[in-house]
Design an enzyme around this catalytic site. Structure first.
Site, mmCIF file in Angstrom:
data_model
loop_
_atom_site.group_PDB
_atom_site.id
_atom_site.type_symbol
_atom_site.label_atom_id
_atom_site.label_comp_id
_atom_site.label_asym_id
_atom_site.label_seq_id
_atom_site.Cartn_x
_atom_site.Cartn_y
_atom_site.Cartn_z
ATOM 1 N N SER A 236 0.795 -1.230 0.000
ATOM 2 C CA SER A 236 0.000 0.000 0.000
ATOM 3 C C SER A 236 0.829 1.282 0.000
ATOM 4 O O SER A 236 0.258 2.375 -0.038
ATOM 5 C CB SER A 236 -0.960 0.011 1.193
ATOM 6 O OG SER A 236 -2.044 -0.857 0.945
ATOM 7 N N LYS B 14 -0.071 3.762 -2.660
ATOM 8 C CA LYS B 14 -1.085 4.815 -2.573
ATOM 9 C C LYS B 14 -0.476 6.202 -2.364
ATOM 10 O O LYS B 14 -1.168 7.212 -2.529
ATOM 11 C CB LYS B 14 -2.082 4.487 -1.463
ATOM 12 C CG LYS B 14 -2.885 3.207 -1.753
ATOM 13 C CD LYS B 14 -3.931 2.946 -0.680
ATOM 14 C CE LYS B 14 -4.749 1.714 -0.990
ATOM 15 N NZ LYS B 14 -4.157 0.466 -0.482
ATOM 16 N N SER C 126 -6.187 3.324 4.144
ATOM 17 C CA SER C 126 -5.671 2.582 2.987
ATOM 18 C C SER C 126 -6.787 1.954 2.162
ATOM 19 O O SER C 126 -6.695 0.807 1.721
ATOM 20 C CB SER C 126 -4.683 1.494 3.452
ATOM 21 O OG SER C 126 -3.728 1.214 2.454
ATOM 22 N N LYS D 115 2.760 6.316 5.870
ATOM 23 C CA LYS D 115 1.861 5.371 5.171
ATOM 24 C C LYS D 115 2.389 3.966 5.394
ATOM 25 O O LYS D 115 3.550 3.661 5.089
ATOM 26 C CB LYS D 115 1.831 5.678 3.671
ATOM 27 C CG LYS D 115 0.924 4.728 2.877
ATOM 28 C CD LYS D 115 -0.525 5.069 3.127
ATOM 29 C CE LYS D 115 -1.449 3.969 2.609
ATOM 30 N NZ LYS D 115 -1.480 2.777 3.497
#
Length: 308
Positions: A85, A88, A145, A258
């Site tokens: 992820s 992203k 997420s 993140k």
């Protein structure tokens, strides 16, 4: 007098002109996004003469001092890895750069949810046919997420996830991310979806110049506007901050980050911290564990930042 063929030819030309007008108008408005930054502001990174030597759970890591543009820790930073992820980060950045009005509302179509449910993708909590603002999709993609938020952004900007991924790869090339190739907006595993922690650090170094991106990336929580399916809105919390007792560090704090995880990528984290009035980014990938174990990606972040 025009014959029937001539009339249809004129109508066809007029229709094409109208289509061209709307396409060019949309492209022009996207190019005028107030959040664009100049990639030439990036300075070349140099390695510090005094590199940190820390035992990490993560197989790959890079630490960068943003104020001095120096690499202070390098562990297999050029090695090709799966980003999960962390993908992203690019999704949100590209969306911001192509959306002139983040308060515009769109409807999330039902079709984008089916495959995500089957793949057990992480979700923000939006529902099929929910009317949401584009800004809320940014936060939904970054903090919890949410895969549905990422694909919703992609379809708005480029008409499809596939077309949006082309924009992601173009941005990667522009930023000099030499070991990167994207196949989706979510980070779901694909053998041709890869990057390196060094490339992610280049991306993050650029993205943090963007004020809107920085606001989204450093948010601890965000409450959406009321929608047709959530009358009181939805409150998102950052997965990174949720797994911390405190974000405080000796002489500073972790400002944002993140997380990411797949079985192939391991536990991942791209984080931003300030220590002694200077900013640092740390990108780590490949820590053992899962979302149900100790978060060794976060453990590594505290170990590294505490040594500065």
């Amino acid at each position: 007098m025009f014959n029937r063929k001539g009339i249809f030819s004129i109508l066809f030309i007029l229709i094409m002109l109208v289509v061209y007008y709307f396409i060019s108008t949309k492209e022009s408005s996207m190019q005028q996004s107030p959040w664009l930054v100049d990639s030439t502001k990036l300075d070349l990174l140099t390695k510090s003469e005094d590199m940190l030597d820390i035992n990490l759970h993560s197989s790959n890591a890079i630490l960068v001092n943003l104020d001095e543009n120096k690499v202070l820790l390098d562990k297999n930073s050029d090695e090709v890895i799966y980003p999960a992820s962390l993908t992203k980060i690019m999704t949100v950045l590209v969306a911001i750069e192509y959306i002139p009005n983040l308060q515009e509302k769109i409807v999330l179509p039902k079709n984008i949810f089916n495959d995500l449910y089957e793949e057990n993708a992480s979700m923000a909590g939006f529902l099929p046919n929910e009317q949401v603002t584009l800004e809320d999709l940014l936060y939904g993609s970054m903090l919890p997420s949410g895969a549905e938020a990422s694909i919703g952004l992609a379809e708005y900007v480029a008409g499809s996830e596939r077309n949006f991924v082309k924009l992601m790869n173009a941005k990667a090339k522009q930023l000099g991310m030499k070991n990167t190739h994207f196949m989706n907006t979510t980070g779901l595993h694909h053998s041709d979806h890869y990057t390196s922690v060094k490339d992610i650090s280049l991306l993050l170094q650029y993205a943090l110049l963007n004020k809107k991106f920085r606001n989204v990336y450093t948010a601890e929580r965000h409450s959406t506007k009321p929608t047709n399916l959530h009358m009181e809105g939805i409150t998102f919390s950052s997965r990174m901050f949720k797994n911390m007792i405190s974000s405080k560090l000796p002489g500073g704090e972790i400002l944002g980050g993140k997380t990411g995880y797949t079985e192939d990528a391991g536990l991942c984290l791209a984080s931003l911290a300030t220590v002694n009035s200077q900013e640092y980014i740390l990108v780590t990938v490949g820590a053992d564990g899962s979302p149900q174990t100790e978060q060794y990606n976060i453990t590594d972040a505290f170990s590294v930042f505490s040594k500065l």
